[in-house]
Design a protein around this motif. Structure first.
Motif, PDB file in Angstrom:
ATOM      1  N   LEU A   1       0.954  -1.254   0.089  1.00 50.32           N
ATOM      2  CA  LEU A   1      -0.010  -0.062  -0.089  1.00 50.32           C
ATOM      3  C   LEU A   1       0.850   1.452  -0.126  1.00 50.32           C
TER       4      LEU A   1
ATOM      5  N   LEU B   1      -8.361   3.230   3.113  1.00 49.10           N
ATOM      6  CA  LEU B   1      -8.972   1.995   2.649  1.00 49.10           C
ATOM      7  C   LEU B   1      -9.860   1.311   3.737  1.00 49.10           C
TER       8      LEU B   1
ATOM      9  N   ILE C   1     -10.962  -5.477   1.202  1.00 46.06           N
ATOM     10  CA  ILE C   1      -9.779  -4.706   0.508  1.00 46.06           C
ATOM     11  C   ILE C   1      -9.393  -5.244  -0.505  1.00 46.06           C
ATOM     12  N   GLU C   2      -8.806  -6.730  -0.415  1.00 44.67           N
ATOM     13  CA  GLU C   2      -8.297  -7.743  -1.570  1.00 44.67           C
ATOM     14  C   GLU C   2      -9.408  -7.792  -2.488  1.00 44.67           C
TER      15      GLU C   2
ATOM     16  N   SER D   1      -9.808  -4.359  -4.622  1.00 46.38           N
ATOM     17  CA  SER D   1      -8.385  -4.340  -5.270  1.00 46.38           C
ATOM     18  C   SER D   1      -8.145  -4.871  -6.381  1.00 46.38           C
TER      19      SER D   1
ATOM     20  N   PHE E   1      -4.026  -5.204  -3.482  1.00 44.79           N
ATOM     21  CA  PHE E   1      -3.619  -5.195  -1.986  1.00 44.79           C
ATOM     22  C   PHE E   1      -3.968  -6.255  -1.349  1.00 44.79           C
TER      23      PHE E   1
END
Length: 110
Positions: free
Chosen positions: A8, A16, A35-36, A39, A43
């Protein structure tokens, strides 16, 4: 070809996390997974970094937590944005957009 996970950009983890929690309250593992997913695998957030960030954000009154039962019938700490957190997310989002636009202008210069 598959993209490898990236680090990041320094200072973006809090933003985020706040954006993820703006979608719905969730537990730490859920934040990491979301988040994974959002993205597209670029990330991946280290659990240690995530929980340090949660503690920092809680101390600042930006997020709050409560213990709840997960969909797997386990107890976990769920995090949610506070009003202060929503304002911070709005502010950081505007600042990030300005920075990205400036970087794009520099990279496009000939």
């Amino acid at each position: 070809m598959t993209d490898r996970p990236s680090d990041l950009v320094q200072g973006t983890l809090d933003m985020l996390i706040l954006k993820t929690l703006a979608l719905e309250p969730m537990h730490g593992y859920g934040v990491s997974v979301r988040i994974e997913q959002m993205s597209e695998g670029i990330f991946r957030v280290n659990a240690g970094s995530l929980f340090v960030a949660f503690e920092r954000l809680q101390r600042a009154g930006i997020i709050k937590s409560e213990r709840k039962t997960t969909e797997n019938s386990r107890r976990a700490k769920y995090y949610a944005l506070t009003e202060r957190g929503r304002k911070r997310l709005d502010s950081e989002t505007r600042e990030w957009a300005k920075q990205v636009a400036a970087i794009a202008r520099i990279l496009e210069a000939s």
